[in-house]
Design a protein around this motif. Structure first.
Motif, PDB file in Angstrom:
ATOM      1  N   TYR A 103       1.197  -1.009   0.165  1.00 38.07           N
ATOM      2  CA  TYR A 103       0.148   0.246   0.058  1.00 38.07           C
ATOM      3  C   TYR A 103       0.541   1.126  -0.187  1.00 38.07           C
ATOM      4  O   TYR A 103       0.726   2.469  -0.769  1.00 38.07           O
ATOM      5  CB  TYR A 103      -1.274  -0.106   1.618  1.00 38.07           C
ATOM      6  CG  TYR A 103      -1.607   0.664   1.475  1.00 38.07           C
ATOM      7  CD1 TYR A 103      -2.981   0.942   0.354  1.00 38.07           C
ATOM      8  CD2 TYR A 103      -1.549   2.016   2.186  1.00 38.07           C
ATOM      9  CE1 TYR A 103      -3.816   2.496   0.517  1.00 38.07           C
ATOM     10  CE2 TYR A 103      -2.388   3.426   2.008  1.00 38.07           C
ATOM     11  CZ  TYR A 103      -3.496   3.252   1.399  1.00 38.07           C
ATOM     12  OH  TYR A 103      -4.614   3.930   1.512  1.00 38.07           O
ATOM     13  N   GLY A 104       1.642   1.236   0.666  1.00 35.34           N
ATOM     14  CA  GLY A 104       3.129   2.057   0.468  1.00 35.34           C
ATOM     15  C   GLY A 104       3.455   3.007  -0.452  1.00 35.34           C
ATOM     16  O   GLY A 104       3.433   3.758  -0.723  1.00 35.34           O
ATOM     17  N   ASP A 105       3.844   1.688  -1.355  1.00 35.44           N
ATOM     18  CA  ASP A 105       4.000   1.931  -3.382  1.00 35.44           C
ATOM     19  C   ASP A 105       3.018   3.026  -3.776  1.00 35.44           C
ATOM     20  O   ASP A 105       3.354   3.644  -4.658  1.00 35.44           O
ATOM     21  CB  ASP A 105       4.139   0.573  -3.170  1.00 35.44           C
ATOM     22  CG  ASP A 105       5.789   0.340  -2.599  1.00 35.44           C
ATOM     23  OD1 ASP A 105       6.841   0.621  -2.085  1.00 35.44           O
ATOM     24  OD2 ASP A 105       5.541  -0.870  -3.013  1.00 35.44           O
ATOM     25  N   LEU A 106       1.919   2.422  -3.234  1.00 36.49           N
ATOM     26  CA  LEU A 106       0.688   3.182  -3.890  1.00 36.49           C
ATOM     27  C   LEU A 106       0.617   4.577  -4.035  1.00 36.49           C
ATOM     28  O   LEU A 106       0.260   5.800  -4.622  1.00 36.49           O
ATOM     29  CB  LEU A 106      -0.804   2.295  -3.521  1.00 36.49           C
ATOM     30  CG  LEU A 106      -1.462   3.558  -4.015  1.00 36.49           C
ATOM     31  CD1 LEU A 106      -1.542   2.840  -5.757  1.00 36.49           C
ATOM     32  CD2 LEU A 106      -2.822   2.672  -4.280  1.00 36.49           C
ATOM     33  N   GLN A 136      -7.678  -7.222  10.931  1.00 37.35           N
ATOM     34  CA  GLN A 136      -7.420  -7.329  12.507  1.00 37.35           C
ATOM     35  C   GLN A 136      -6.261  -6.489  12.481  1.00 37.35           C
ATOM     36  O   GLN A 136      -5.835  -5.772  13.320  1.00 37.35           O
ATOM     37  CB  GLN A 136      -7.395  -8.663  13.022  1.00 37.35           C
ATOM     38  CG  GLN A 136      -6.731  -8.524  13.982  1.00 37.35           C
ATOM     39  CD  GLN A 136      -6.774 -10.194  14.871  1.00 37.35           C
ATOM     40  OE1 GLN A 136      -6.729 -10.807  13.896  1.00 37.35           O
ATOM     41  NE2 GLN A 136      -6.381 -11.009  16.382  1.00 37.35           N
ATOM     42  N   THR A 137      -5.065  -6.681  11.625  1.00 38.77           N
ATOM     43  CA  THR A 137      -3.372  -6.319  11.882  1.00 38.77           C
ATOM     44  C   THR A 137      -3.485  -4.950  10.831  1.00 38.77           C
ATOM     45  O   THR A 137      -2.827  -4.251  10.888  1.00 38.77           O
ATOM     46  CB  THR A 137      -2.655  -7.116  11.368  1.00 38.77           C
ATOM     47  OG1 THR A 137      -2.790  -6.916   9.575  1.00 38.77           O
ATOM     48  CG2 THR A 137      -2.391  -8.519  12.202  1.00 38.77           C
ATOM     49  N   ARG A 138      -4.365  -4.690  10.179  1.00 37.05           N
ATOM     50  CA  ARG A 138      -4.645  -3.964   9.024  1.00 37.05           C
ATOM     51  C   ARG A 138      -3.488  -3.473   8.167  1.00 37.05           C
ATOM     52  O   ARG A 138      -2.850  -2.412   7.742  1.00 37.05           O
ATOM     53  CB  ARG A 138      -4.384  -2.085   9.662  1.00 37.05           C
ATOM     54  CG  ARG A 138      -5.565  -2.410  10.683  1.00 37.05           C
ATOM     55  CD  ARG A 138      -6.203  -0.523  11.210  1.00 37.05           C
ATOM     56  NE  ARG A 138      -6.348   0.721  10.073  1.00 37.05           N
ATOM     57  CZ  ARG A 138      -7.454   0.542   9.732  1.00 37.05           C
ATOM     58  NH1 ARG A 138      -8.374   0.040   9.742  1.00 37.05           N
ATOM     59  NH2 ARG A 138      -7.784   1.960   8.354  1.00 37.05           N
ATOM     60  N   ASP A 159       4.410  -5.476   5.218  1.00 34.05           N
ATOM     61  CA  ASP A 159       3.956  -3.967   5.330  1.00 34.05           C
ATOM     62  C   ASP A 159       3.551  -2.973   6.028  1.00 34.05           C
ATOM     63  O   ASP A 159       3.643  -3.901   7.108  1.00 34.05           O
ATOM     64  CB  ASP A 159       2.346  -4.303   4.258  1.00 34.05           C
ATOM     65  CG  ASP A 159       2.246  -2.843   3.412  1.00 34.05           C
ATOM     66  OD1 ASP A 159       3.262  -2.341   2.573  1.00 34.05           O
ATOM     67  OD2 ASP A 159       1.785  -3.670   2.444  1.00 34.05           O
ATOM     68  N   ASP A 160       3.570  -1.566   5.998  1.00 33.91           N
ATOM     69  CA  ASP A 160       3.349  -0.880   6.897  1.00 33.91           C
ATOM     70  C   ASP A 160       2.169  -0.778   7.598  1.00 33.91           C
ATOM     71  O   ASP A 160       0.690  -1.213   6.474  1.00 33.91           O
ATOM     72  CB  ASP A 160       3.509   0.880   6.717  1.00 33.91           C
ATOM     73  CG  ASP A 160       5.462   0.548   6.329  1.00 33.91           C
ATOM     74  OD1 ASP A 160       5.538  -0.439   7.400  1.00 33.91           O
ATOM     75  OD2 ASP A 160       5.571   1.441   5.552  1.00 33.91           O
ATOM     76  N   GLN A 183      -7.355   6.213   9.352  1.00 31.01           N
ATOM     77  CA  GLN A 183      -8.734   6.974   7.954  1.00 31.01           C
ATOM     78  C   GLN A 183      -9.519   6.292   7.308  1.00 31.01           C
ATOM     79  O   GLN A 183     -10.377   6.314   6.562  1.00 31.01           O
ATOM     80  CB  GLN A 183      -7.977   8.197   7.885  1.00 31.01           C
ATOM     81  CG  GLN A 183      -7.779   9.213   8.452  1.00 31.01           C
ATOM     82  CD  GLN A 183      -6.339   9.097   9.274  1.00 31.01           C
ATOM     83  OE1 GLN A 183      -4.912   8.113   8.895  1.00 31.01           O
ATOM     84  NE2 GLN A 183      -5.184  11.188   8.830  1.00 31.01           N
ATOM     85  N   VAL A 184      -8.396   5.100   7.050  1.00 34.90           N
ATOM     86  CA  VAL A 184      -8.953   4.298   5.863  1.00 34.90           C
ATOM     87  C   VAL A 184      -9.979   2.993   6.831  1.00 34.90           C
ATOM     88  O   VAL A 184      -9.103   2.010   7.076  1.00 34.90           O
ATOM     89  CB  VAL A 184      -7.603   3.467   4.985  1.00 34.90           C
ATOM     90  CG1 VAL A 184      -8.106   2.901   4.007  1.00 34.90           C
ATOM     91  CG2 VAL A 184      -7.247   4.214   4.486  1.00 34.90           C
TER      92      VAL A 184
END
Length: 202
Positions: free
Chosen positions: A37-40, A76-78, A84-85, A90-91
């Motif tokens: 997700y961080g790359d996005l 649970q872990t997001r 991954d971070d 907010q998401v």
């Protein structure tokens, strides 16, 4: 996006991998289990700087795909993976049974799309009530019911299908409008659907 390292989805029969779908200001991005997700976010930040725009992360919603255990872990872990971070607080991550609105449809895992149809049915009822005040003729009611009931329901039906319960309610709504809320409908829907030369209203 297409020049990035994001893998997206490879779908048999499609020449290109599925990474994003865009319509007006609505964008859906597809991340595979190998994507981060961080790359996005880095790509989105670059685009915002170039376009002079601002990305509203509060409008971001995620629909987890894959097996149920993965979906539960993600919620649970997001995190999409252990490396991954965590996803920003907010998401919103849609749980099983929760729909996410995308261009008038409500996709999701184990979603019963009755809720989406309640919005469509309410819109149909409001529009028919406006037409009712003009006291249209029988022919007018036939045209209006096709334009309003057929028109308002066509997109969601094509995108997600129409549940049988909704179909029955819309058919009753059509007959009620056509026969001006008469307690008994003089002619049933099967006959009305027939061609005029066969005694119907097409």
């Amino acid at each position: 996006l297409r020049r990035s390292q994001i893998r997206g989805y490879s779908i048999p029969g499609l020449a290109e991998k599925l990474i994003a779908t865009l319509y007006a200001d609505d964008t859906t991005v597809y991340l595979s289990e190998h994507d981060r997700y961080g790359d996005l976010l880095l790509i989105l930040d670059s685009w915002c700087r170039a376009a002079g725009a601002r990305f509203n992360i509060r409008k971001t919603e995620i629909i987890p795909l894959g097996i149920e255990s993965f979906r539960a872990t993600l919620i649970q872990t997001r995190r999409m993976s252990a490396q991954d971070d965590p996803l920003p607080n907010q998401v919103r991550i849609a749980r099983d049974g929760e729909g996410t609105r995308i261009l008038g449809t409500w996709p999701g895992n184990k979603v019963v799309n009755i809720n989406a149809w309640s919005v469509v049915e309410e819109k149909i009822q409001e529009r028919l009530a406006c037409w009712e005040r003009l006291h249209p003729s029988i022919l007018g009611r036939s045209i209006i019911s096709q334009a309003i009931i057929g028109g308002c329901s066509q997109y969601l039906t094509a995108a997600q299908g129409m549940p049988a319960a909704v179909e029955r309610r819309l058919e009753k709504l059509t007959l009620d409008f056509y026969w001006q809320d008469a307690k008994r409908h003089p002619i049933n829907m099967d006959t009305l659907r027939m061609r005029p030369e066969d005694g119907g209203m097409n």
